[in-house]
Design an enzyme around this catalytic site. Structure first.
Site, PDB file in Angstrom:
ATOM      1  N   ASP A 110       0.860  -1.190   0.000  1.00  0.00           N
ATOM      2  CA  ASP A 110       0.000   0.000   0.000  1.00  0.00           C
ATOM      3  C   ASP A 110       0.891   1.233   0.000  1.00  0.00           C
ATOM      4  O   ASP A 110       1.993   1.208   0.556  1.00  0.00           O
ATOM      5  CB  ASP A 110      -0.907  -0.004   1.233  1.00  0.00           C
ATOM      6  CG  ASP A 110      -2.153   0.859   1.058  1.00  0.00           C
ATOM      7  OD1 ASP A 110      -3.257   0.294   0.961  1.00  0.00           O
ATOM      8  OD2 ASP A 110      -2.018   2.099   1.012  1.00  0.00           O
TER       9      ASP A 110
ATOM     10  N   TYR B 146     -14.189   4.853 -14.901  1.00  0.00           N
ATOM     11  CA  TYR B 146     -14.044   3.720 -13.977  1.00  0.00           C
ATOM     12  C   TYR B 146     -14.441   2.418 -14.679  1.00  0.00           C
ATOM     13  O   TYR B 146     -13.722   1.409 -14.585  1.00  0.00           O
ATOM     14  CB  TYR B 146     -14.913   3.951 -12.749  1.00  0.00           C
ATOM     15  CG  TYR B 146     -14.808   2.857 -11.708  1.00  0.00           C
ATOM     16  CD1 TYR B 146     -13.728   2.807 -10.833  1.00  0.00           C
ATOM     17  CD2 TYR B 146     -15.790   1.878 -11.597  1.00  0.00           C
ATOM     18  CE1 TYR B 146     -13.628   1.807  -9.875  1.00  0.00           C
ATOM     19  CE2 TYR B 146     -15.704   0.874 -10.646  1.00  0.00           C
ATOM     20  CZ  TYR B 146     -14.622   0.845  -9.787  1.00  0.00           C
ATOM     21  OH  TYR B 146     -14.519  -0.155  -8.845  1.00  0.00           O
TER      22      TYR B 146
ATOM     23  N   ASN C  59      -5.625  -5.685  -5.587  1.00  0.00           N
ATOM     24  CA  ASN C  59      -6.874  -5.045  -5.193  1.00  0.00           C
ATOM     25  C   ASN C  59      -6.816  -3.524  -5.219  1.00  0.00           C
ATOM     26  O   ASN C  59      -7.857  -2.870  -5.140  1.00  0.00           O
ATOM     27  CB  ASN C  59      -7.247  -5.529  -3.786  1.00  0.00           C
ATOM     28  CG  ASN C  59      -8.456  -4.829  -3.225  1.00  0.00           C
ATOM     29  OD1 ASN C  59      -9.584  -5.106  -3.613  1.00  0.00           O
ATOM     30  ND2 ASN C  59      -8.241  -3.904  -2.301  1.00  0.00           N
TER      31      ASN C  59
ATOM     32  N   ASP D 286       3.837   1.865  -4.856  1.00  0.00           N
ATOM     33  CA  ASP D 286       2.979   2.643  -5.739  1.00  0.00           C
ATOM     34  C   ASP D 286       2.754   1.778  -6.970  1.00  0.00           C
ATOM     35  O   ASP D 286       3.662   1.579  -7.780  1.00  0.00           O
ATOM     36  CB  ASP D 286       3.659   3.963  -6.114  1.00  0.00           C
ATOM     37  CG  ASP D 286       2.852   4.793  -7.103  1.00  0.00           C
ATOM     38  OD1 ASP D 286       1.812   4.304  -7.603  1.00  0.00           O
ATOM     39  OD2 ASP D 286       3.259   5.925  -7.390  1.00  0.00           O
ATOM     40  N   VAL D 287       1.539   1.230  -7.109  1.00  0.00           N
ATOM     41  CA  VAL D 287       1.300   0.246  -8.169  1.00  0.00           C
ATOM     42  C   VAL D 287       1.367   0.858  -9.561  1.00  0.00           C
ATOM     43  O   VAL D 287       1.424   0.122 -10.556  1.00  0.00           O
ATOM     44  CB  VAL D 287      -0.047  -0.478  -7.979  1.00  0.00           C
ATOM     45  CG1 VAL D 287      -0.071  -1.254  -6.671  1.00  0.00           C
ATOM     46  CG2 VAL D 287      -1.232   0.486  -8.081  1.00  0.00           C
TER      47      VAL D 287
ATOM     48  N   THR E  21     -18.150  -0.199   1.869  1.00  0.00           N
ATOM     49  CA  THR E  21     -16.825   0.371   2.109  1.00  0.00           C
ATOM     50  C   THR E  21     -16.906   1.873   1.850  1.00  0.00           C
ATOM     51  O   THR E  21     -17.889   2.381   1.298  1.00  0.00           O
ATOM     52  CB  THR E  21     -15.756  -0.242   1.181  1.00  0.00           C
ATOM     53  OG1 THR E  21     -16.055   0.148  -0.180  1.00  0.00           O
ATOM     54  CG2 THR E  21     -15.728  -1.767   1.275  1.00  0.00           C
TER      55      THR E  21
ATOM     56  N   LYS F 160     -12.062  -0.935 -15.301  1.00  0.00           N
ATOM     57  CA  LYS F 160     -12.370  -2.243 -14.720  1.00  0.00           C
ATOM     58  C   LYS F 160     -12.714  -3.283 -15.784  1.00  0.00           C
ATOM     59  O   LYS F 160     -12.404  -4.468 -15.616  1.00  0.00           O
ATOM     60  CB  LYS F 160     -13.506  -2.103 -13.708  1.00  0.00           C
ATOM     61  CG  LYS F 160     -13.082  -1.360 -12.436  1.00  0.00           C
ATOM     62  CD  LYS F 160     -11.987  -2.107 -11.682  1.00  0.00           C
ATOM     63  CE  LYS F 160     -11.714  -1.510 -10.317  1.00  0.00           C
ATOM     64  NZ  LYS F 160     -10.710  -2.271  -9.540  1.00  0.00           N
TER      65      LYS F 160
END
Length: 264
Positions: free
Chosen positions: A49, A169, A102, A75-76, A204, A173
Site C-alpha cells: 500500500d 471507472y 486489489n 505505488d502500483v 466500504t 475495470k
C-alpha cells in the site's frame, strides 16, 4: 475469529497455512478484509500500500487476530516500485504463492463528453496499469518458482454493468477483466492460475458520495440491487479466497461476479 469486516468462515483455518500472500490496496476496505482473511487462514501476508499509516493499521488488526503480516510500501502505478515490492518479498520470504491485486480508485467523472482527463488518467493508471504491473512482476517470480495463484479485483461496473457518469471507472475495470483472461491463457502452462472477482456495491468508504450519510447511500443504491442491500466486505472476500484456494484448482481465466444480482 474477527468480525464480518475481516474473514468469512467458509474455508478452513489452515487453507493457506505456510503460504506467502500479497494483497495490494490493503490499508482499508476490501483490501484490509482480504489481508485479514488470508492471515486468519495461516498465511503470512504482505500489505502492499502507498499509505503507510493505513497499512500499519491493517498489520495491527492482523496481529490482534493472531496472524502474521508486514508492510512493504508500493505505488502500483510505478514499475520500479512494483519491481522492488516483489524483490523484497522474494528476499524476505523466498516465495510468493498468492497475490490479490486489489488497489483501486473510483471517481464518478461525469458523462463521457465531460470526462476530466486527469481523472481518466488517474483511474486507468491505478485500476488497470497498476494491475498490469503487479501481475507482470508477480508472474515473473511465480514462473521461476513453481507457479502460484493471482486474483485481480475488477468490478461489476465494467464488463458486466454500466451506470451513467462512470465511463472512466467502467473502462478501467472492463480492462482488468479482459487483461485477467488474457494473462490466464498466457500463463496457465507456467503453473499460474489467474482469475478476477467483480464486486458490486459494497459497504466500504468507496461507495459513499462526498458528504453522503449511510441512509442516503442506502436510498441511492439498495434499489439497484435485487438482494436489496450492499454487500459486506467478507461476502466479496469469500470469492477471492475460493479463487485463490486449491478448491478452485480447475478455474482459470474466470471473472466471478458477486453483486447480489445487479448485473444478472
Amino acid at each position: 475469529m474477527p468480525s464480518s469486516s475481516g474473514a468469512p468462515h467458509d474455508l478452513s483455518s489452515s487453507a493457506f497455512e505456510g503460504k506467502v500472500v500479497l494483497v495490494t490496496g490493503a490499508g482499508r476496505g476490501m483490501g484490509q478484509a482480504s489481508a485479514r482473511a488470508f492471515a486468519t487462514r495461516g498465511a503470512t501476508v504482505v500489505i502492499g500500500d502507498r499509505d503507510a499509516d493505513r497499512a500499519a493499521q491493517t498489520v495491527k488488526l492482523i496481529e490482534q487476530d493472531g496472524g502474521i503480516a508486514e508492510v512493504v510500501p508500493v505505488d502500483v502505478t510505478d514499475a520500479a516500485s512494483v519491481r522492488e515490492l516483489i524483490a523484497t518479498i522474494a528476499a524476505r520470504h523466498g516465495r510468493l504463492d498468492v497475490a490479490h491485486n486489489n488497489a483501486g480508485v473510483f471517481t464518478a467523472g461525469g458523462p463521457a463528453g465531460d470526462i476530466d482527463e486527469q481523472q481518466w488518467r488517474a483511474q486507468l493508471d491505478v485500476n488497470l496499469t497498476g494491475v498490469m504491473l503487479t501481475m507482470k512482476y508477480e508472474i515473473q517470480h511465480m514462473r521461476a518458482h513453481g507457479g502460484g495463484t493471482i486474483v485481480n479485483t475488477a468490478s461489476n461496473m465494467g464488463d458486466h454493468l454500466r451506470y451513467p457518469g462512470t465511463g472512466a471507472y467502467a473502462a478501467s475495470k472492463a480492462g482488468v477483466s479482459a487483461l485477467t483472461r488474457a494473462a490466464a491463457l498466457d500463463h496457465v502452462s507456467d503453473g499460474i492460475r489467474i482469475n478476477a472477482v467483480s464486486p458490486g456495491a459494497t459497504d466500504t468508504l468507496m461507495t459513499f458520495l462526498p458528504g453522503e450519510s449511510e441512509t442516503e447511500r442506502a436510498e441511492r443504491l439498495n434499489g439497484t440491487i435485487p438482494l436489496g442491500r450492499l454487500a459486506r466486505p467478507d461476502e466479496i472476500i469469500a470469492a477471492v479466497l475460493w479463487l485463490a484456494s486449491d478448491a478452485a484448482s480447475f478455474v482459470v481465466g474466470h471473472d466471478l461476479v458477486v453483486d447480489g444480482g445487479a448485473s444478472a
